[in-house]
Design a protein around this motif. Structure first.
Motif, PDB file in Angstrom:
ATOM      1  N   HIS A   1      41.710  40.906  40.930  1.00 44.10           N
ATOM      2  CA  HIS A   1      41.571  41.931  39.908  1.00 44.10           C
ATOM      3  C   HIS A   1      41.089  41.269  38.629  1.00 44.10           C
ATOM      4  O   HIS A   1      41.288  40.073  38.422  1.00 44.10           O
ATOM      5  CB  HIS A   1      42.893  42.668  39.672  1.00 44.10           C
TER       6      HIS A   1
ATOM      7  N   GLU B   1      41.091  40.510  34.641  1.00 48.89           N
ATOM      8  CA  GLU B   1      42.055  40.432  33.544  1.00 48.89           C
ATOM      9  C   GLU B   1      41.356  39.953  32.280  1.00 48.89           C
ATOM     10  O   GLU B   1      40.429  39.143  32.344  1.00 48.89           O
ATOM     11  CB  GLU B   1      43.187  39.461  33.869  1.00 48.89           C
TER      12      GLU B   1
ATOM     13  N   ARG C   1      43.827  44.825  32.183  1.00 47.65           N
ATOM     14  CA  ARG C   1      43.593  44.456  33.576  1.00 47.65           C
ATOM     15  C   ARG C   1      43.097  45.684  34.328  1.00 47.65           C
ATOM     16  O   ARG C   1      43.445  46.821  33.991  1.00 47.65           O
ATOM     17  CB  ARG C   1      44.859  43.917  34.241  1.00 47.65           C
ATOM     18  N   THR C   2      42.280  45.453  35.332  1.00 48.60           N
ATOM     19  CA  THR C   2      41.953  46.519  36.265  1.00 48.60           C
ATOM     20  C   THR C   2      43.025  46.539  37.345  1.00 48.60           C
ATOM     21  O   THR C   2      43.835  45.614  37.455  1.00 48.60           O
ATOM     22  CB  THR C   2      40.595  46.292  36.942  1.00 48.60           C
ATOM     23  N   GLY C   3      43.011  47.573  38.174  1.00 48.18           N
ATOM     24  CA  GLY C   3      43.805  47.517  39.378  1.00 48.18           C
ATOM     25  C   GLY C   3      43.145  46.561  40.357  1.00 48.18           C
ATOM     26  O   GLY C   3      42.015  46.100  40.160  1.00 48.18           O
ATOM     27  N   PRO C   4      43.823  46.218  41.454  1.00 49.11           N
ATOM     28  CA  PRO C   4      43.252  45.289  42.432  1.00 49.11           C
ATOM     29  C   PRO C   4      42.133  45.923  43.239  1.00 49.11           C
ATOM     30  O   PRO C   4      41.962  47.144  43.257  1.00 49.11           O
ATOM     31  CB  PRO C   4      44.458  44.953  43.330  1.00 49.11           C
ATOM     32  N   TRP C   5      41.383  45.100  43.913  1.00 47.53           N
ATOM     33  CA  TRP C   5      40.329  45.557  44.811  1.00 47.53           C
ATOM     34  C   TRP C   5      40.965  46.344  45.954  1.00 47.53           C
ATOM     35  O   TRP C   5      41.916  45.882  46.590  1.00 47.53           O
ATOM     36  CB  TRP C   5      39.552  44.367  45.355  1.00 47.53           C
TER      37      TRP C   5
ATOM     38  N   PHE D   1      37.416  48.159  42.269  1.00 45.37           N
ATOM     39  CA  PHE D   1      38.625  47.789  41.557  1.00 45.37           C
ATOM     40  C   PHE D   1      39.308  49.072  41.088  1.00 45.37           C
ATOM     41  O   PHE D   1      38.694  49.925  40.448  1.00 45.37           O
ATOM     42  CB  PHE D   1      38.305  46.874  40.372  1.00 45.37           C
TER      43      PHE D   1
ATOM     44  N   ASN E   1      47.657  53.546  38.549  1.00 46.22           N
ATOM     45  CA  ASN E   1      47.243  52.156  38.667  1.00 46.22           C
ATOM     46  C   ASN E   1      48.435  51.358  39.163  1.00 46.22           C
ATOM     47  O   ASN E   1      49.561  51.568  38.706  1.00 46.22           O
ATOM     48  CB  ASN E   1      46.781  51.615  37.314  1.00 46.22           C
TER      49      ASN E   1
ATOM     50  N   ASP F   1      51.963  45.532  37.933  1.00 45.87           N
ATOM     51  CA  ASP F   1      51.667  44.114  37.849  1.00 45.87           C
ATOM     52  C   ASP F   1      53.011  43.411  37.592  1.00 45.87           C
ATOM     53  O   ASP F   1      53.776  43.867  36.740  1.00 45.87           O
ATOM     54  CB  ASP F   1      50.714  43.883  36.668  1.00 45.87           C
TER      55      ASP F   1
END
Length: 401
Positions: A168, A170, A181-185, A190, A322, A325
């Protein structure tokens, strides 16, 4: 931006040649120029690359942290075959630092904007430039902001891919404070990033044993797009038609306060269209009701009912969030008492893979819409889940309280 207007009628620099201040290389398709320039309101000189049709848009700077104080700089080759920038006294102030000694090296400014710029990203990602990791060599491509519009030296913000867990993006301020941060793939994109199927660029994400990186290309030749991190810590996707005189903003991150990292505290969700913006997740209540009444949510949220590890829990499905984390995905959530929530790591084909969270759930925001629905399953007691799924029981419980 100040520059002199001499041009070398070539896109290539060979051994024994040099580019002096006032001279420029031009790519074969007339897309990019390389030369020395000064930012507006600055007396310092830098070697950079810019769009020929948009000279104010400098996309790469070599000596950004070691500027020249006069117009006596030059780009040439060292005896080892490295590209180097020399000052008035012929001292090296920047080098491409190749680990190999090269014989008869040649440097060519490509129509993609690449000279050595793709190996040393500044604050701008161009089409074909990889942002991410070569896991074998340990090389990382990430963006670093400028200090200001007049000072292109390395600024406070960096943006890159975190490869711990699912990849992801950051962004950090001064190297340690996470700001976005984006969310994960998730197999498509993303998480939380807008769909790009109809955009004038095409994104590619590679995730395998040797490489983790994101790049894009511009299949529509009349429209140029770039990805830039500005000095204020704002990431923008910019586009420009070649006949236009301005760059237009396509996307901006952070988009709203909920994109700021940790905008809402533990076990709460940020909802940009609600007031107050921070609200406890289902199954959780404010730790301090008095503080929350005063719009102070810093104490966070706690469970309504503590879990009993000897009783089978239930899981409440929540969509359009989202993912929290951080993550850990190596154990089974149902059988691990400290597991707080789980989700699929890949949403394709009905979902596969498993991600798990432990302890408090941090940095969650709600999305208004997403073509690839993201479900998160939060562990509650089986009784709480039954209440949530049965409106008659829920109304009865509320009446009793």
């Amino acid at each position: 931006m100040f520059m002199l207007n001499l041009v070398i009628a070539s896109d290539t620099l060979s051994p024994g040649q040099s580019i002096k201040d006032g001279e420029r290389l031009v790519s074969s398709g007339q897309s990019f120029e390389l030369g020395f320039f000064s930012p507006e309101n600055s007396k310092y000189r830098y070697l950079g690359i810019w769009y020929k049709f948009s000279p104010e848009k400098v996309v790469w700077i070599a000596n950004r942290n070691n500027p020249l104080t006069d117009s006596n700089g030059a780009l040439t080759f060292s005896d080892e075959g490295n590209l180097v920038v020399l000052n008035r006294s012929k001292s090296i102030i920047w080098s491409s630092n190749s680990s190999m000694v090269l014989r008869n090296p040649v440097a060519q400014l490509l129509d993609s904007g690449n000279l050595v710029s793709f190996d040393y990203p500044s604050d701008t990602q161009l089409a074909g430039m990889r942002m991410g990791w070569n896991l074998k060599s340990g090389f990382e491509g990430r963006l670093t902001s400028c200090k200001s519009t007049d000072d292109p030296s390395s600024g406070d913000y960096t943006n890159g891919i975190n490869v711990n867990g699912l990849p992801h993006f950051e962004m950090f301020n001064r190297g340690s404070t996470k700001t976005f941060r984006t969310g994960p793939w998730n197999g498509f994109r993303f998480m939380g990033a807008p769909a790009t199927e109809s955009a004038p660029f095409k994104s590619l994400f590679v995730y395998n044993e040797t490489d983790v990186y994101c790049e894009f290309d511009n299949p529509v030749e009349v429209i140029i797009t770039i990805f830039a991190l500005n000095h204020s810590g704002v990431i923008q996707r910019l586009q420009r038609k070649k006949e236009s005189s301005t760059w237009d903003v396509m996307m901006t991150y952070p988009r709203d306060p909920c994109d700021n990292y940790g905008q809402c505290v533990a076990n709460s969700v940020c909802k940009s269209n609600k007031d107050p913006r921070c609200q406890c997740l289902q199954g959780f209540v404010p730790k301090s009701q008095e503080e929350w009444k005063l719009f102070n949510s810093t104490s966070g949220c706690i469970r309504k009912a503590q879990l009993n590890c000897f009783q089978e829990p239930g899981f409440l499905k929540i969509s359009m969030l989202n993912r929290p984390d951080p993550i850990d995905f190596w154990v089974e959530c149902l059988k691990n008492c400290s597991c707080t929530a789980y989700a699929n790591s890949d949403v394709r084909g009905g979902g596969s893979g498993c991600l798990m969270w432990f302890g408090d759930l941090i940095d969650i925001r709600e999305f208004e819409q997403d073509n690839h629905v993201q479900n998160i399953y939060i562990k509650l007691s089986a009784y709480e889940v039954m209440l949530k799924n049965d409106p008659i029981l829920e109304r009865s419980r509320l009446h009793q309280t």
